[in-house]
Design a protein around this motif. Structure first.
Motif, PDB file in Angstrom:
ATOM      1  N   ARG A 114       4.574   1.645 -10.604  1.00 55.90           N
ATOM      2  CA  ARG A 114       5.926   1.136 -10.842  1.00 55.90           C
ATOM      3  C   ARG A 114       6.871   1.858  -9.883  1.00 55.90           C
ATOM      4  O   ARG A 114       6.954   3.086  -9.879  1.00 55.90           O
ATOM      5  N   VAL A 115       7.548   1.075  -9.064  1.00 58.84           N
ATOM      6  CA  VAL A 115       8.509   1.651  -8.113  1.00 58.84           C
ATOM      7  C   VAL A 115       9.915   1.253  -8.562  1.00 58.84           C
ATOM      8  O   VAL A 115      10.208   0.061  -8.684  1.00 58.84           O
ATOM      9  N   ALA A 116      10.752   2.235  -8.828  1.00 53.26           N
ATOM     10  CA  ALA A 116      12.135   1.971  -9.263  1.00 53.26           C
ATOM     11  C   ALA A 116      13.082   2.313  -8.117  1.00 53.26           C
ATOM     12  O   ALA A 116      12.940   3.364  -7.492  1.00 53.26           O
ATOM     13  N   LYS A 131       1.733   6.666  -0.984  1.00 53.81           N
ATOM     14  CA  LYS A 131       0.754   5.594  -1.200  1.00 53.81           C
ATOM     15  C   LYS A 131       0.894   5.023  -2.613  1.00 53.81           C
ATOM     16  O   LYS A 131       1.214   5.758  -3.565  1.00 53.81           O
ATOM     17  N   LEU A 132       0.645   3.729  -2.724  1.00 52.25           N
ATOM     18  CA  LEU A 132       0.706   3.067  -4.029  1.00 52.25           C
ATOM     19  C   LEU A 132      -0.685   2.565  -4.408  1.00 52.25           C
ATOM     20  O   LEU A 132      -1.505   2.273  -3.540  1.00 52.25           O
ATOM     21  N   GLU A 144       0.803  -1.220   0.000  1.00 46.74           N
ATOM     22  CA  GLU A 144       0.000   0.000   0.000  1.00 46.74           C
ATOM     23  C   GLU A 144       0.832   1.263   0.000  1.00 46.74           C
ATOM     24  O   GLU A 144       0.323   2.361  -0.213  1.00 46.74           O
ATOM     25  N   SER A 145       2.120   1.113   0.305  1.00 44.44           N
ATOM     26  CA  SER A 145       2.985   2.300   0.322  1.00 44.44           C
ATOM     27  C   SER A 145       4.399   1.901  -0.086  1.00 44.44           C
ATOM     28  O   SER A 145       4.736   0.704  -0.148  1.00 44.44           O
ATOM     29  N   VAL A 146       5.223   2.915  -0.339  1.00 44.57           N
ATOM     30  CA  VAL A 146       6.607   2.660  -0.725  1.00 44.57           C
ATOM     31  C   VAL A 146       7.323   1.891   0.372  1.00 44.57           C
ATOM     32  O   VAL A 146       8.029   0.909   0.102  1.00 44.57           O
ATOM     33  N   VAL A 147       7.138   2.316   1.610  1.00 42.24           N
ATOM     34  CA  VAL A 147       7.880   1.655   2.691  1.00 42.24           C
ATOM     35  C   VAL A 147       7.473   0.190   2.805  1.00 42.24           C
ATOM     36  O   VAL A 147       8.309  -0.693   3.039  1.00 42.24           O
TER      37      VAL A 147
END
Lengths: 86, 626
Positions: free
Chosen positions: A76-78, A70-71, A19-22
């Motif tokens: 797409r997380v790089a 939030k995702l 749900e989030s980057v972390v």
């Protein structure tokens, strides 16, 4: 994942539900334990190493909500170590 | 003279307002106190009478004579020296390929010493591509050998009437040899033959077939450490200036040369020690860091992810195929095939970003495939095959053309229907048109803008006639400010805003923020100094984050020259260089209207972020409000 992170994980891409980057990064270092010291300065505090760069859909997370960004489905997380060239 | 006398006086102006810290050198406030920053006389020469000379080469008379270095130029090197000489001796309104232009070579201040990563040479003249002043630089043993021979600059003037020549320079020797046998021949073959003739330790500089046809995309080639023509002062068409002087090659042997005089060895040693420590500490430049592990091409993925890697003639900023030509992919392939990585461009480099790209089976070494070259000849042409990119890069080296300009040119030609995007084999055939000196080859050899006009293309990515490098300015505003305002035409190295905007090096700046005049100006000034010092620009990654590294760089220059410059003085010197260059351009007819990006950047949104270039003209004009 790119550069040294890609070499360590022996893959360039993983699919995660977060749900989030972390949360995504937590899952990533759980899947690939050797990435933990490459990404986190202090895992307990969820503090990233100074030069690790994270982009969400091409935007540096520092210009979003940082590690708490939030995702949503399909994002797409790089994740990069520091790289340079010219 | 025009402006170079100004270097004799300390500039009053500061680069950055007192209340802010330099965006270039975080942690260093202008003119703080301390050993490095003490306020004494600046730019003064206290190192005694130098024996370094200027070698003036008169191609009309086929004579090369040594001259004393005038006092006003004694503390200059590299870009400051080439631009000062060009500004003083070349009429700004001359035809770049006519009899009144000159070609100037100058090693940097510390080049030829034991200073790390300092084998740089600047080449200057009036550019046939931009119509303005040009400085292009390269890393090669040629620079070090010239400096060790006691030559501070070479000024090539006049035009040989009958044929082209090779100038052979050694201690007490300057001879002109007939270079006609190498006309129309590729530079890989020529360099191999010259190495055989003059010995494998010889250093070579040359112009290629593209220069022979006066192509404005022609660069000046230098040898790499294997003796291949892969190191280029590529930008701005200076290869055509060399060719139209009637000079095909310069060969240098430094045996028995006096070496570079160092006025204060202790200061020099202390300075280089600090710089080496910074380079070894920083994650980008240290042994095993990203530059030595992946080369400059490590940027392909990060810039693609940022949506700013131009694909298919600047029509998109992202493509999922980009990793196929990334630094990671290249490093893996080189390892598998038996090429070399890491590798140096010139002796004494401790960053080691270079490499030797080879074909399957370790055959046919090309030399380095830089990020800019891979992008220009790859994604910008819709080509995602490293072997095709390698062969295109080989063709550029062999023909003597700038890879960035040629990549932009081929992409514009593809847009104009000459080839299909992605057709690597056809792109290689186009390079052969230059080799055969066909009418199409002559169009392509004249660069992006010329080719755009020939084929009726309006999406032509240029500033001042020079093709854009590998960062689309629409999602990264600051690099666009540099492209628009540097005196060089579109040139990322002139003020590398990518460092703070994308890489988080030297501070951090939001890439979409349009207020970037101060950032770009500061970077341009610092860069002009580094280009003068003889240090590789990649040292900047370390010194922007580690203040002692910058101090060491300036101290090492002080050690060589016997000066007492502070960091702020160094930046001020960079500002003076820029003022000299802009004055030349103004006299050549440039106005604020030339400090603009190509029009399409303002109205064509770039996918995937779908942004246009929206930095107001007033912000661009703030960089140089003169």
């Amino acid at each position: 994942m790119f550069a040294t992170l890609q070499e360590i994980a022996r893959t360039s891409e993983v699919r995660l539900e977060a749900e989030s980057v972390v949360e995504a990064l937590e899952q990533l270092v759980t899947m690939h334990a050797k990435l933990l010291p490459e990404i986190f300065e202090d895992f307990e505090q969820r503090k990233l190493k100074q030069r690790v760069k994270v982009m969400v859909n091409g935007t540096d997370m520092d210009y979003l909500d940082g590690i708490r960004t939030k995702l949503k489905d399909g994002d797409r997380v790089a994740v990069f170590p520091v790289v340079a060239g010219g | 003279m025009r402006n170079s006398r100004d270097f004799g006086n300390r500039a009053e102006s500061k680069c950055f307002p007192e209340h802010i810290q330099s965006p270039v050198f975080p942690g260093i406030s202008p003119c703080v106190s301390g050993n490095l920053f003490r306020k004494k006389r600046f730019y003064s020469y206290t190192g005694g009478e130098s024996t370094a000379k200027i070698l003036r080469v008169d191609m009309n008379k086929l004579k090369a004579t040594c001259e004393d270095v005038p006092d006003k130029w004694k503390n200059l090197g590299g870009r400051a020296l080439t631009s000062s000489i060009v500004a003083e001796e070349v009429p700004a309104d001359c035809h770049p390929l006519g009899p009144n232009n000159k070609l100037v070579f100058a090693p940097g201040i510390v080049t030829g010493t034991s200073a790390p990563s300092s084998g740089r040479i600047s080449v200057g003249g009036k550019s046939p591509l931009t119509g303005g002043i040009k400085e292009a630089n390269a890393g090669s043993s040629f620079a070090q050998k010239l400096a060790k021979l006691g030559i501070k600059a070479i000024i090539v003037q006049g035009q040989a009437k009958d044929k082209c020549y090779l100038l052979n320079i050694a201690k007490g020797k300057r001879e002109f040899l007939d270079a006609s046998p190498w006309m129309g021949r590729g530079l890989y073959e020529a360099y191999a033959q010259l190495m055989e003739k003059f010995g494998k330790d010889a250093a070579i500089c040359s112009t290629g077939i593209a220069g022979e046809i006066s192509g404005a995309a022609a660069g000046v080639a230098f040898n790499d450490i294997e003796g291949m023509p892969s190191r280029y002062a590529g930008r701005g068409g200076l290869g055509a200036v060399m060719a139209t002087r009637g000079l095909k090659f310069i060969v240098v042997d430094d045996e028995g040369g006096p070496g570079v005089e160092i006025a204060d060895k202790e200061i020099f040693k202390a300075g280089t020690k600090k710089l080496v420590a910074a380079l070894h500490e920083h994650a980008i430049t240290k042994p095993g860091g990203t530059l030595s592990s992946y080369g400059t091409d490590a940027l392909i993925n990060v810039i693609n992810e940022a949506g700013a890697l131009p694909h298919r003639n600047f029509s998109s900023g992202y493509d999922e195929l980009a990793p196929l030509v990334s630094g990671e992919k290249k490093a893996e392939t080189i390892k598998k095939r038996g090429g070399e990585r890491p590798h140096v461009c010139s002796p004494g480099c401790i960053i080691q970003c270079s490499e030797v790209w080879v074909k399957e089976g370790g055959k046919d070494p090309v030399g380095v495939l830089e990020y800019e070259s891979v992008w220009a000849l790859g994604p910008n042409c819709g080509i995602y095959n490293l072997d095709d990119v390698g062969e295109l890069n080989r063709a550029c080296n062999d023909l003597g053309v700038d890879t960035i300009e040629m990549g932009d040119t081929i992409a514009v030609a593809m847009e104009g229907g000459v080839a299909k995007f992605g057709d690597g084999k056809r792109a290689i055939e186009l390079m052969d048109e230059i080799r055969r000196k066909t009418p199409l080859g002559r169009i392509l050899a004249n660069g992006t803008e010329f080719t755009g006009k020939a084929f009726g293309v309006t999406r032509v990515p240029t500033v001042k006639g020079q093709g854009l490098p590998a960062y689309d300015p629409r999602p990264i505003k600051g690099i666009g400010v540099t492209y628009a305002t540097t005196p060089m035409g579109a040139d990322h190295t002139a003020g590398y805003a990518i460092a703070p905007e994308i890489l988080g090096v030297g501070g951090k700046a939001d890439p979409l923020d349009t207020k970037k005049a101060d950032l770009s100006r500061g970077l341009q000034q610092a860069t002009a100094f580094i280009d003068t010092s003889g240090y590789c620009l990649f040292t900047a990654f370390a010194i922007m984050d580690i203040p002692s590294g910058m101090e060491g760089m300036v101290e090492s220059c002080n050690g060589v020259l016997g000066t007492n410059w502070s960091v702020q003085d160094a930046v001020n010197l960079g500002a003076k260089v820029l003022a000299t260059e802009r004055k030349f351009n103004k006299a050549a007819g440039f106005t604020k209207a030339h400090d603009r990006l190509a029009e399409f950047f303002k109205h064509e949104p770039l996918p995937p972020k779908n942004v246009v270039y929206d930095v107001p003209d007033a912000e661009l004009d703030k960089v140089y409000p003169d």
